[in-house]
Design an enzyme around this catalytic site. Structure first.
Site, PDB file in Angstrom:
ATOM      1  CD  GLU A  54      -0.339  -0.600   9.237  1.00 51.80           C
ATOM      2  OE1 GLU A  54      -0.114   0.477   9.808  1.00 51.80           O
ATOM      3  OE2 GLU A  54      -1.335  -0.789   8.517  1.00 51.80           O
ATOM      4  CB  THR A  60       5.210   8.006   6.348  1.00 56.79           C
ATOM      5  OG1 THR A  60       6.345   8.062   7.206  1.00 56.79           O
ATOM      6  CG2 THR A  60       5.647   8.244   4.917  1.00 56.79           C
ATOM      7  CE1 TYR A 137      -2.747   2.262  13.312  1.00 53.29           C
ATOM      8  CE2 TYR A 137      -0.463   1.868  12.658  1.00 53.29           C
ATOM      9  CZ  TYR A 137      -1.801   1.996  12.339  1.00 53.29           C
ATOM     10  OH  TYR A 137      -2.204   1.841  11.045  1.00 53.29           O
ATOM     11  CG  ASP A 155      -4.380   6.277  12.850  1.00 49.77           C
ATOM     12  OD1 ASP A 155      -5.542   6.452  13.268  1.00 49.77           O
ATOM     13  OD2 ASP A 155      -4.082   6.309  11.646  1.00 49.77           O
TER      14      ASP A 155
END
Length: 371
Positions: A54, A60, A137, A155
């Site tokens: 994560e 990314t 998140y 997200d």
DNA sequence: AACGCGGGGCG
DNA sequence: CGCCCAGCGTT
């Protein structure tokens, strides 16, 4: 841009609270089971391994983060191994991935977990949220994936899916928008399988409801998708633009021959296209006369020897997306030494009146000629 | 609420 | 070139 926010709110209430939550989650999960990628961090419930993935995946893309995940998982098979690393070693492993504070925070967190939690990585949202580098998140992701805690992730993928499906035009990065999207995600969460639901909606956003060219033609939700029905897929989600004001530094040279002034005709790409200003050197930062005239009072800018007569105080000129800091330098040059650039020409004060000059140039020249 | 933090892929 | 990516910490 407004899309009847009141109606949308009603629509959301109708869909989200009365009619659609079961359908939505079930459809997404069904889609997920048929389309999910086989990602290594999905084959574990170890919160440490999930944490690794994560953090690496923050801002990314999966393809980019994957090799780094393998690298870290192999080098540090447990949080204790990680905690024993040096910062240099971690940053070296992180090299090339960007956002390096993620790596530094990981080490802090690994060491804290080693000490405070005796090397047992926490899986509760309330514990995770206080760790360095773990925000809402990531805490929701780890707790739901590792322990099926009912925490809804929000997200970029979730924002996009919800904004389109429910037709939410509140900016995803405004305070109000963040609360709204989190609320909807909470309402929608499958309380029986929160982990799978979270994985599914994110995967759906990443593969199906993509930012550009989403595959609406084969989307299992398109019949009830607000954006699809109203041709708003391309304009949702709404995001507040970053104030991308750029600073620019213009150094203008006033070169006069008697009453005549040397002007420059601007190109057609930059600001003030095809208007007239003065010979210009733009610098990436504010420069002093000493930097512009390195050999005392003279410089050879434009391949021409210029002698500084007078430097004027910097004027700030504000455009919508640019702040321009303008310096004027009155210089002298003997006319036979002057190498005229193609866009340069001398003009008389009379001819000047017929030419379009940007405001700051006009003001400056008016003051100069008037004196 | 705004900003800095990176590198890469995509249209 | 601008946008976006399994965001977070700081101010």
């Amino acid at each position: 841009m407004t899309f009847f926010p009141f109606c949308q709110k009603m629509l959301y209430k109708a869909k989200g609270l009365l009619l659609w939550p079961m359908d939505f989650s079930q459809t997404i999960i069904q889609w997920y089971n048929g389309n999910k990628r086989d990602l290594p961090w999905r084959n574990t419930t170890d919160p440490y391994v999930i944490w690794l993935s994560e953090i690496i995946l923050q801002q990314t893309r999966v393809d980019q983060g994957m090799p780094y995940f393998y690298r870290f998982a192999e080098k540090y098979p447990t949080v204790s191994h990680f905690a024993a690393a040096s910062e240099d070693e971690v940053l070296s492993l992180w090299q090339g991935l960007g956002y390096y504070s993620r790596g530094r925070n990981m080490l802090k967190t690994a060491r804290l977990v080693q000490q405070q939690y005796k090397g047992v990585f926490p899986h509760k949202y309330s514990d995770l949220i206080s760790l360095k580098g773990i925000g809402e998140y990531t805490a929701a992701a780890i707790s739901s994936f590792a322990a099926n805690e009912a925490q809804a992730v929000v997200d970029g993928n979730v924002n996009r899916v919800l904004a389109r499906y429910f037709g939410i035009d509140e900016p995803i990065n405004s305070n109000k928008g963040k609360k709204q999207f989190q609320q909807i995600a909470n309402d929608l969460l499958d309380r029986q399988y929160p982990g799978m639901h979270n994985q599914a909606i994110m995967e759906f956003g990443a593969l199906q409801c993509k930012p550009k060219n989403p595959a609406c033609n084969i989307c299992p939700l398109r019949e009830t998708c607000f954006a699809y029905s109203n041709n708003l897929v391309k304009s949702l989600p709404v995001k507040l633009k970053k104030n991308s004001i750029k600073n620019r530094y213009f150094n203008y040279f006033l070169i006069a021959d008697g009453e005549n002034v040397l002007l420059n005709k601007r190109g057609d790409t930059d600001i003030w296209a095809n208007m007239y200003d003065l010979p210009l050197i733009e610098t990436p930062t504010q420069v002093t006369p000493a930097q512009l005239f390195p050999s005392g009072q003279t410089t050879t800018l434009f391949q021409t020897a210029l002698a500084l007569l007078k430097a004027y105080p910097v004027k700030k000129h504000i455009l919508t997306h640019q702040h321009i800091y303008i310096s004027f330098y009155q210089v002298s040059v003997s006319r036979d030494e002057l190498k005229l650039q193609p866009t340069w020409f001398f003009t008389t004060p009379d001819d000047l009146k017929a030419l379009a000059l940007p405001k700051p140039i006009l003001m400056f020249l008016a003051a100069f000629i008037g004196q």
